[in-house]
Design a protein around this motif. Structure first.
Motif, PDB file in Angstrom:
ATOM      1  N   ARG A   1       0.879  -1.171   0.000  1.00 26.77           N
ATOM      2  CA  ARG A   1       0.000   0.000   0.000  1.00 26.77           C
ATOM      3  C   ARG A   1       0.914   1.218   0.000  1.00 26.77           C
ATOM      4  NH1 ARG A   1      -5.106   1.697   0.956  1.00 26.77           N
ATOM      5  NH2 ARG A   1      -5.462   3.594   2.187  1.00 26.77           N
ATOM      6  N   VAL A   2       0.681   2.164  -0.905  1.00 25.32           N
ATOM      7  CA  VAL A   2       1.533   3.344  -1.042  1.00 25.32           C
ATOM      8  C   VAL A   2       0.767   4.581  -0.576  1.00 25.32           C
ATOM      9  CG1 VAL A   2       2.858   4.797  -2.627  1.00 25.32           C
ATOM     10  CG2 VAL A   2       2.785   2.307  -2.970  1.00 25.32           C
ATOM     11  N   VAL A   3       1.331   5.287   0.389  1.00 28.12           N
ATOM     12  CA  VAL A   3       0.724   6.516   0.909  1.00 28.12           C
ATOM     13  C   VAL A   3       1.733   7.646   0.725  1.00 28.12           C
ATOM     14  CG1 VAL A   3      -0.282   7.687   2.902  1.00 28.12           C
ATOM     15  CG2 VAL A   3      -0.613   5.213   2.599  1.00 28.12           C
ATOM     16  N   ILE A   4       1.398   8.611  -0.128  1.00 26.48           N
ATOM     17  CA  ILE A   4       2.298   9.726  -0.419  1.00 26.48           C
ATOM     18  C   ILE A   4       1.672  11.020   0.088  1.00 26.48           C
ATOM     19  CG2 ILE A   4       3.444  11.064  -2.239  1.00 26.48           C
ATOM     20  CD1 ILE A   4       3.434   8.514  -3.948  1.00 26.48           C
ATOM     21  N   VAL A   5       2.428  11.755   0.893  1.00 29.04           N
ATOM     22  CA  VAL A   5       1.954  13.037   1.418  1.00 29.04           C
ATOM     23  C   VAL A   5       2.794  14.145   0.790  1.00 29.04           C
ATOM     24  CG1 VAL A   5       1.410  14.402   3.458  1.00 29.04           C
ATOM     25  CG2 VAL A   5       1.387  11.893   3.586  1.00 29.04           C
ATOM     26  N   LYS A   6       2.197  14.895  -0.132  1.00 28.69           N
ATOM     27  CA  LYS A   6       2.894  16.004  -0.779  1.00 28.69           C
ATOM     28  C   LYS A   6       2.815  17.239   0.107  1.00 28.69           C
ATOM     29  CE  LYS A   6       2.206  14.388  -5.521  1.00 28.69           C
ATOM     30  NZ  LYS A   6       3.617  14.303  -5.904  1.00 28.69           N
ATOM     31  N   GLU A   7       3.934  17.990   0.142  1.00 27.47           N
ATOM     32  CA  GLU A   7       4.021  19.198   0.971  1.00 27.47           C
ATOM     33  C   GLU A   7       3.619  18.883   2.416  1.00 27.47           C
ATOM     34  OE1 GLU A   7       1.830  22.268  -1.025  1.00 27.47           O
ATOM     35  OE2 GLU A   7       3.057  22.135  -2.831  1.00 27.47           O
ATOM     36  N   SER A   8       4.228  17.851   2.938  1.00 25.09           N
ATOM     37  CA  SER A   8       3.869  17.387   4.289  1.00 25.09           C
ATOM     38  C   SER A   8       4.217  18.404   5.369  1.00 25.09           C
ATOM     39  CB  SER A   8       4.566  16.053   4.582  1.00 25.09           C
ATOM     40  OG  SER A   8       5.975  16.206   4.613  1.00 25.09           O
ATOM     41  N   GLN A   9       5.013  19.410   5.022  1.00 23.50           N
ATOM     42  CA  GLN A   9       5.334  20.455   6.002  1.00 23.50           C
ATOM     43  C   GLN A   9       4.084  21.241   6.415  1.00 23.50           C
ATOM     44  OE1 GLN A   9       6.226  20.527   2.844  1.00 23.50           O
ATOM     45  NE2 GLN A   9       5.771  22.527   1.942  1.00 23.50           N
ATOM     46  N   ASN A  10       3.008  21.154   5.624  1.00 24.00           N
ATOM     47  CA  ASN A  10       1.770  21.879   5.926  1.00 24.00           C
ATOM     48  C   ASN A  10       0.729  20.998   6.623  1.00 24.00           C
ATOM     49  OD1 ASN A  10       2.761  24.210   4.610  1.00 24.00           O
ATOM     50  ND2 ASN A  10       2.121  23.416   2.622  1.00 24.00           N
ATOM     51  N   MET A  11       1.112  19.800   6.991  1.00 20.83           N
ATOM     52  CA  MET A  11       0.188  18.846   7.581  1.00 20.83           C
ATOM     53  C   MET A  11      -0.335  19.350   8.926  1.00 20.83           C
ATOM     54  SD  MET A  11       0.967  14.765   7.761  1.00 20.83           S
ATOM     55  CE  MET A  11       2.568  15.158   8.485  1.00 20.83           C
TER      56      MET A  11
END
Length: 343
Positions: free
Chosen positions: A84-94
């Protein structure tokens, strides 16, 4: 955090990915988005088969998600797939304080590949997430390319696409486009398309035709004219940049001029006899040919003069930004700098 993971390089990560050696967590961080995007895009396009992605691949955006949701997605097991692939783009804004993600880091799911794309800097090592990054994670810092590194990057990129480039042509492209690697590779792709199958070498003529950089009036030629104290030619180039709206601007010449004189200052300290080969090795240049302008420069400029020139370039840069200068236009500032250098 394991020291080994802190030193992961783009090349080593891509080599492992192509061999399908996946880590449970990828921390992709830094100021240069190009390499972060390349790694995350490769994971998104190559881990799962197209028919497996609907149920097993999730792409989230930091500003629209929280560390709790990311942790929940990562704990979900794959359906009819190995991963399972989970990608968080721009995770600095999470959103969130990171506690849920930190807890997940303590026991990551072996069948999940979690990718955090933290752009614009590094994860704070004192934060909850930063403290809990496990040794099994791949940590990569994507650093901005410096101006002097761009010609080698250009050459390497073209080599990967079965093409070569002249040193002058590489310098022309790097100075015209700058360190935005997304834009730079886009321009190189345009050049690659134009090359015939029987001649895969990029010359200054090709760069002039495809990218629009004059092979006679560019930063490379300006440095050559300055090294040789060719006053008329140097002024021609400055005037061309001032009058030609297609150029990137006069003050994009400053970094390359500063780099030249900085290297020239270092070249004076080359041990032993100063030859093209020894100076190239001391300055870590691509070839002995690239050291020739520095040997000429050492004949035409004293060490004291070079130190004064470096100070003048810094002063000119500050004035161009408005410091202690309210009225002098850029063209005049450049002409004053050129006069100072050449006399």
């Amino acid at each position: 955090m394991a020291e080994k993971k802190q030193t992961s390089t783009y090349e080593s990560i891509m080599r492992d990915l192509k061999n399908r050696k996946f880590a449970p967590i990828y921390i992709l961080q830094g100021e240069e988005p190009y390499f972060i995007d390349k790694i995350s895009d490769y994971l998104a396009e190559n881990v799962l088969k197209p028919e497996e992605r609907d149920f097993n691949q999730v792409i989230l955006f930091g500003a629209e998600t929280s560390d709790q949701r990311v942790a929940d997605e990562a704990r979900t097991y794959p359906m009819m797939a190995d991963y399972r692939v989970v990608i968080v783009k721009e995770s600095q804004n999470m959103k969130g304080n990171g506690s849920r993600l930190a807890r997940y880091f303590e026991k990551p799911v072996a069948t999940t590949i979690l990718v955090l794309c933290h752009k614009g800097g590094k994860i704070d090592g004192r934060s909850l997430v930063g403290k809990k990054i496990p040794p099994s994670a791949v940590v990569f810092e994507s650093k901005k390319k410096r101006d002097y590194e761009l010609p080698a990057f250009i050459s390497g990129y073209l080599k990967l696409h079965q093409a070569a480039i002249d040193d002058k042509a590489a310098q022309m492209i790097s100075e015209h486009v700058g360190a935005d690697l997304h834009r730079l590779t886009s321009e190189l792709d345009k050049v690659l398309i134009s090359l015939p199958k029987d001649n895969r070498r990029v010359s200054p003529e090709v760069v002039e035709h495809e990218i629009g950089v004059s092979k006679e009036f560019n930063g490379f030629e300006l440095r050559d004219a300055i090294a040789n104290k060719q006053i008329f030619k140097a002024n021609q180039i400055i005037n061309y940049f001032d009058k030609n709206s297609k150029t990137a601007g006069l003050f994009l010449l400053l970094p390359s001029l500063y780099n030249f004189f900085q290297n020239l200052m270092i070249a004076y300290y080359t041990p032993g006899q100063k030859t093209e080969a020894s100076v190239a090795q001391y300055l870590d240049l691509k070839s002995p040919w690239a050291a020739r302008p520095y040997l000429i420069g050492m004949r035409n400029y004293s060490g004291v003069k070079v130190m004064k020139i470096l100070a003048k370039i810094r002063e000119t840069d500050m004035k161009n930004k408005g410091v202690d200068n309210s009225s002098t236009p850029p063209a005049q500032l450049m002409k004053e700098l050129l006069f100072f250098i050449m006399h």
